[in-house]
Design an enzyme around this catalytic site. Structure first.
Site, PDB file in Angstrom:
ATOM      1  N   LYS A  39       0.871  -1.268   0.043  1.00  0.00           N
ATOM      2  CA  LYS A  39       0.034  -0.036  -0.036  1.00  0.00           C
ATOM      3  C   LYS A  39       1.066   1.244  -0.002  1.00  0.00           C
ATOM      4  O   LYS A  39       1.586   1.543   0.882  1.00  0.00           O
ATOM      5  CB  LYS A  39      -1.048  -0.162   1.438  1.00  0.00           C
ATOM      6  CG  LYS A  39      -1.819   1.370   1.471  1.00  0.00           C
ATOM      7  CD  LYS A  39      -2.422   1.498   2.535  1.00  0.00           C
ATOM      8  CE  LYS A  39      -3.080   2.793   2.520  1.00  0.00           C
ATOM      9  NZ  LYS A  39      -3.333   3.291   3.939  1.00  0.00           N
TER      10      LYS A  39
ATOM     11  N   GLY B  41      -7.317   9.718   9.237  1.00  0.00           N
ATOM     12  CA  GLY B  41      -7.729   9.757  10.688  1.00  0.00           C
ATOM     13  C   GLY B  41      -8.588  10.810  11.065  1.00  0.00           C
ATOM     14  O   GLY B  41      -8.895  11.233  12.418  1.00  0.00           O
TER      15      GLY B  41
ATOM     16  N   ALA C 204      -9.114   6.044   3.888  1.00  0.00           N
ATOM     17  CA  ALA C 204      -9.057   7.159   4.730  1.00  0.00           C
ATOM     18  C   ALA C 204     -10.362   8.094   4.798  1.00  0.00           C
ATOM     19  O   ALA C 204     -11.188   8.441   3.827  1.00  0.00           O
ATOM     20  CB  ALA C 204      -7.728   8.147   4.238  1.00  0.00           C
ATOM     21  N   GLY C 205     -10.679   8.484   6.137  1.00  0.00           N
ATOM     22  CA  GLY C 205     -11.823   9.478   6.388  1.00  0.00           C
ATOM     23  C   GLY C 205     -13.083   8.659   6.931  1.00  0.00           C
ATOM     24  O   GLY C 205     -13.813   9.216   7.288  1.00  0.00           O
TER      25      GLY C 205
ATOM     26  N   ASN D 239      -8.786   2.364   9.817  1.00  0.00           N
ATOM     27  CA  ASN D 239      -7.918   1.965  10.790  1.00  0.00           C
ATOM     28  C   ASN D 239      -8.590   2.730  11.938  1.00  0.00           C
ATOM     29  O   ASN D 239      -9.074   2.182  12.915  1.00  0.00           O
ATOM     30  CB  ASN D 239      -6.281   2.110  10.434  1.00  0.00           C
ATOM     31  CG  ASN D 239      -5.944   1.874  11.826  1.00  0.00           C
ATOM     32  OD1 ASN D 239      -5.461   0.618  12.012  1.00  0.00           O
ATOM     33  ND2 ASN D 239      -5.267   2.669  12.660  1.00  0.00           N
ATOM     34  N   THR D 240      -8.476   3.894  11.830  1.00  0.00           N
ATOM     35  CA  THR D 240      -8.882   4.676  13.045  1.00  0.00           C
ATOM     36  C   THR D 240     -10.162   4.648  13.605  1.00  0.00           C
ATOM     37  O   THR D 240     -10.572   4.724  14.723  1.00  0.00           O
ATOM     38  CB  THR D 240      -8.166   6.344  12.853  1.00  0.00           C
ATOM     39  OG1 THR D 240      -7.002   6.149  12.360  1.00  0.00           O
ATOM     40  CG2 THR D 240      -8.623   6.983  14.141  1.00  0.00           C
TER      41      THR D 240
END
Length: 259
Positions: free
Chosen positions: A99, A160, A187-188, A209-210
């Site tokens: 990635k 994040g 992301a986001g 992830n976050t």
């Protein structure tokens, strides 16, 4: 899910890809991976102990017989640094997939498009399956595909941030114009409805992830994300009804008194 996500000739049962950072413990990370149903997780090469494998490592908490590891180049700000990091990940036996992240701005963590394209070209020539984290610019995505990217991973919002899908129009354009490789929203995402929306727009998968790791109950959120991705995919495949300006009765008028 019944249909599979295929990247670079490899099939994955889940369309949800999850990360390995920000968890309260490796044990919590492991439980979240199980709850998410993901069969691919991304790992920052910089976070893996490459010198002393006798010490505890997050890799020890990933069942590699069930889960495919996707190394990432998080923290790299130049093409050269990203290439070196990807090479290092392969040398220590993580994977010849990557990635690819080449960050262009420290505050927003937006990608450096020029550096990303350069690193993609180099790594493809070196035999990597490259999945670049990019912005939602269709022109730049085309260039990455021409350079040999195995997928494109447009951001939905800053990494994040948890802001959700900020530009659904561009993601819809991605879906209509890119058919050669998978489009994976990266992301986001902040909650399960964001994941569902991304999939309803036609994304082939979602990486996060976050949103899971920072939830008050991370394991429960991992399960929610699994269901959100599945729900959104089913809705996309079903073909939603057309939007209308005015009402349309759902019940027939036949048999109505006075009709």
């Amino acid at each position: 899910m019944s249909d599979k996500l295929t990247i670079a000739g490899r099939e994955f049962a889940s369309r949800l890809i999850v990360g390995t950072g920000k968890y309260r413990s490796f044990q919590e990370m492991q439980r979240c991976h199980e709850a998410s149903g993901a069969d691919m997780v991304t790992v920052a090469v910089r976070r893996v102990n490459l010198t002393d494998r006798t010490k505890e490592s997050l890799i020890d908490y990933i069942d590699r017989s069930k889960i495919f590891i996707l190394p990432n180049t998080a923290g790299c700000y130049t093409a050269d640094d990203a290439v070196r990091t990807a090479m290092l990940g392969r040398e220590v036996g993580l994977s010849n997939w990557v990635k690819l992240e080449v960050i262009g701005d420290e505050k927003t963590l937006f990608p450096d498009n020029a550096g990303l394209l350069e690193a993609t070209r180099i790594l493809v020539k070196e035999g990597f399956a490259v999945l670049p984290y990019t912005n939602d610019d269709i022109v730049n995505a085309r260039r990455l595909i021409e350079a040999g990217a195995a997928a494109v991973m447009p951001l939905a919002a800053p990494i994040g941030s948890g802001l959700g899908i900020q530009n659904p129009t561009n993601l819809r354009i991605f879906r209509e114009m890119i058919t050669e490789v998978p489009v994976i929203v990266d992301a986001g995402v902040g909650t399960a409805s964001d994941a569902a929306i991304a999939m309803e727009l036609g994304a082939d998968g979602v990486l996060m992830n976050t949103a899971i790791a920072a939830a008050e109950d991370a394991v429960k959120m991992a399960r929610a994300m699994k269901l959100g991705v599945e729900c959104g995919r089913l809705a996309f495949e079903s073909g939603r009804m057309a939007k209308k300006l005015y009402a349309s009765a759902s019940s027939p008028l036949t048999g109505v008194v006075g009709a």
